[in-house]
Motif scaffolding. Structure first.
Motif, mmCIF file in Angstrom:
data_model
loop_
_atom_site.group_PDB
_atom_site.id
_atom_site.type_symbol
_atom_site.label_atom_id
_atom_site.label_comp_id
_atom_site.label_asym_id
_atom_site.label_seq_id
_atom_site.Cartn_x
_atom_site.Cartn_y
_atom_site.Cartn_z
ATOM 1 N N ASP A 139 -93.514 15.976 -1.371
ATOM 2 C CA ASP A 139 -94.084 16.291 -2.835
ATOM 3 C C ASP A 139 -95.472 15.849 -2.804
ATOM 4 O OD1 ASP A 139 -94.037 17.387 -5.160
ATOM 5 O OD2 ASP A 139 -93.493 15.700 -6.249
ATOM 6 N N GLU A 213 -93.849 21.402 -11.620
ATOM 7 C CA GLU A 213 -94.375 21.606 -10.330
ATOM 8 C C GLU A 213 -94.029 23.255 -9.781
ATOM 9 O OE1 GLU A 213 -94.067 18.629 -7.340
ATOM 10 O OE2 GLU A 213 -93.724 17.105 -8.681
ATOM 11 N N ASP A 245 -89.719 17.608 -10.598
ATOM 12 C CA ASP A 245 -89.604 16.462 -10.014
ATOM 13 C C ASP A 245 -89.255 15.583 -10.871
ATOM 14 O OD1 ASP A 245 -89.695 14.406 -8.195
ATOM 15 O OD2 ASP A 245 -92.093 14.244 -8.394
ATOM 16 N N LYS A 265 -88.261 8.622 -8.131
ATOM 17 C CA LYS A 265 -88.160 9.810 -7.804
ATOM 18 C C LYS A 265 -87.183 10.631 -6.863
ATOM 19 C CE LYS A 265 -92.767 10.722 -9.054
ATOM 20 N NZ LYS A 265 -93.229 11.710 -9.857
ATOM 21 N N GLY A 370 -96.754 19.055 -6.419
ATOM 22 C CA GLY A 370 -97.372 17.889 -7.432
ATOM 23 C C GLY A 370 -97.199 18.633 -8.837
ATOM 24 N N THR A 371 -97.391 17.765 -9.704
ATOM 25 C CA THR A 371 -97.503 18.072 -11.228
ATOM 26 C C THR A 371 -98.552 19.056 -11.374
ATOM 27 O OG1 THR A 371 -96.397 16.166 -11.817
ATOM 28 C CG2 THR A 371 -97.379 17.331 -13.445
HETATM 29 CA CA CA Z 1 -94.146 15.031 -8.438
#
Ligand code: CA
Length: 440
Positions: A139, A213, A245, A265, A370-371
């Protein structure tokens, strides 16, 4: 990736539902997944979404509905995971997409069309599993707006780490807990250091969050020690999906110094069932650039093609459906919306960065972006940003309620789609997951 006849907005299918207003799956999309009839005990096999139906690729292969390279590709989709198909690379992906497109076009006829028509299964009657056997999941952390928003909560004196604008940052995630949309999961237990406390506590997560994401799947891999340069990166990317995520912020913020995310996570990551191919996304590629007054990518992370069209303009939104929404029959509340085009690094740069030290990627591996948070506060892709670390309530107008973090019974729904004048609107379907109470 050049535009071709499969992107023509004027092409219609003989399948009426492919033209339903707002459909995610017109003939110009044709995303790939793995499915079977719900509760049937049938073998899972590859499928392609069209309108409100799924094309059964095992049936396409068995009944010789397509020929040549497309038939070889369909054969590779007949099993319960698409890894072999992804390993074949862009020529095979294109051959199968184009062959299915030709069979689906209005006016098409012949035994191949009859076989395809006979293979259709209504989407309402299917269940999915993960589209690939994910060997590894990584990630990334590539939204500068997300990095700044979260940084302000975690490190008010130094919100953006000095490496962010130079390297696509990532951590190696956990493939075993990646689940398909619709899978509920338990609120995680873990250790946290409450604000002002002198010793940590063990218990159920009190700051449960989602992260909006996208994911992308690796096609042909690379040998260990042989990096994939920018110029070749997109030949190794099959397509994209939605990815959530899920994050236990209290556990994460306590545990991640100095080595990075672990239990905060690794308890669940949700992906949408359909992979939208990079070929389908071609009309929605956009230029990529860092602002002129910020560091420019080092040469190994730069290419003319990446500058010209390295970005992807995918519209994204997050909805929350609480237990109360469901019992009262109220539509989910939208928490935020943004576009993937704001990301600070492209998928090609992420893939190249992953391999530059010699790490080998394998077909079917999953990389998260990623966000995805846009430039304004209402475009934040996680509730920790919307609630500014839990200090502000996020309203849920549909039920007259509010949230600072997720509660048990909350379902988070991610949606994504692409649209613009002159191109067909294509969508990703949805990623959905419900929070169940902790077992503690
Ligand atoms: Ca993430």
């Amino acid at each position: 990736m050049q535009l071709n006849h499969t992107h023509d907005v004027n092409t219609r299918s003989w399948l009426e539902s492919a033209h339903a207003p707002g459909t995610d799956f017109p003939i110009q999309n044709l995303p790939f997944g793995v499915f079977r009839r719900k509760g049937s005990g049938e073998a899972f096999r590859g499928g392609v979404a069209i309108g409100d139906q799924v094309i059964d690729l095992a049936a396409i292969a068995r009944d010789n509905a397509v020929s040549g390279p497309a038939a070889q590709a369909a054969n590779a989709c007949a099993g319960d995971a698409l890894n072999d198909f992804l390993a074949m690379g862009p020529a095979a992906w294109r051959a199968l997409r184009h062959a299915l497109f030709d069979l689906l076009k209005a006016g098409a006829s012949g035994p191949g069309v009859s076989a395809l028509r006979a293979s259709l299964v209504p989407q309402a009657e299917v269940e999915h599993r993960l589209p690939t056997r994910i060997g590894d999941y990584t990630d990334f952390y590539t939204s500068i707006h997300h990095a700044r928003n979260v940084g302000r909560v975690m490190r008010p004196d130094d919100p953006l780490t000095s490496n962010f604008q130079w390297i696509p940052i990532a951590y190696h995630g956990r493939a075993s807990s990646v689940v398909i949309s619709g899978t509920a999961f338990r609120r995680p237990m873990g250790q946290a250091m409450p604000p002002g406390a002198s010793a940590p506590v063990y218990g159920a997560c009190k700051r449960l969050d989602y992260e909006l994401e996208m994911g992308f799947y690796v096609g042909p891999g690379n040998a260990m020690g042989e990096p994939i340069p920018m110029a070749e990166a997109e030949q190794h990317i099959f397509g994209m999906c939605l990815l959530n995520d899920w994050s236990a912020r209290d556990h994460q913020f306590w545990e991640m110094a100095p080595l990075g995310p672990f239990l905060g996570k690794n308890f669940c990551t949700t992906v949408s069932p359909w992979i939208v191919s990079m070929e389908a996304l071609a009309p929605y590629r956009v230029p990529f650039a860092h602002p002129a007054d910020e560091p420019q990518p080092l040469a190994y992370l730069d290419s003319a093609a990446n500058t010209e069209r390295g970005g992807v303009d995918v519209q994204l939104e997050v909805q929350l459906e609480s237990r109360e929404h469901r019992t009262r029959g109220v539509a989910p509340d939208r928490l935020s919306a943004t576009s993937f085009r704001h990301q600070y690094w492209t998928i090609a740069q992420m893939l190249t960065q992953h391999t530059v030290g010699g790490c080998n990627l394998q077909p079917g591996d999953l990389l998260g972006t990623g966000t995805i948070s846009g430039p304004t506060a209402s475009e934040a892709g996680a509730i920790v940003e919307l609630s500014v670390g839990g200090t502000r309530a996020v309203p849920l107008p549909g039920i007259g309620g509010e949230r600072r973090f997720l509660e048990d019974g909350d379902t988070v729904i991610l949606r994504g789609w692409c649209e613009k004048p002159g191109a067909a609107r294509i969508g990703f379907g949805e990623s959905r997951g419900e929070v169940l109470p902790a077992v503690g």
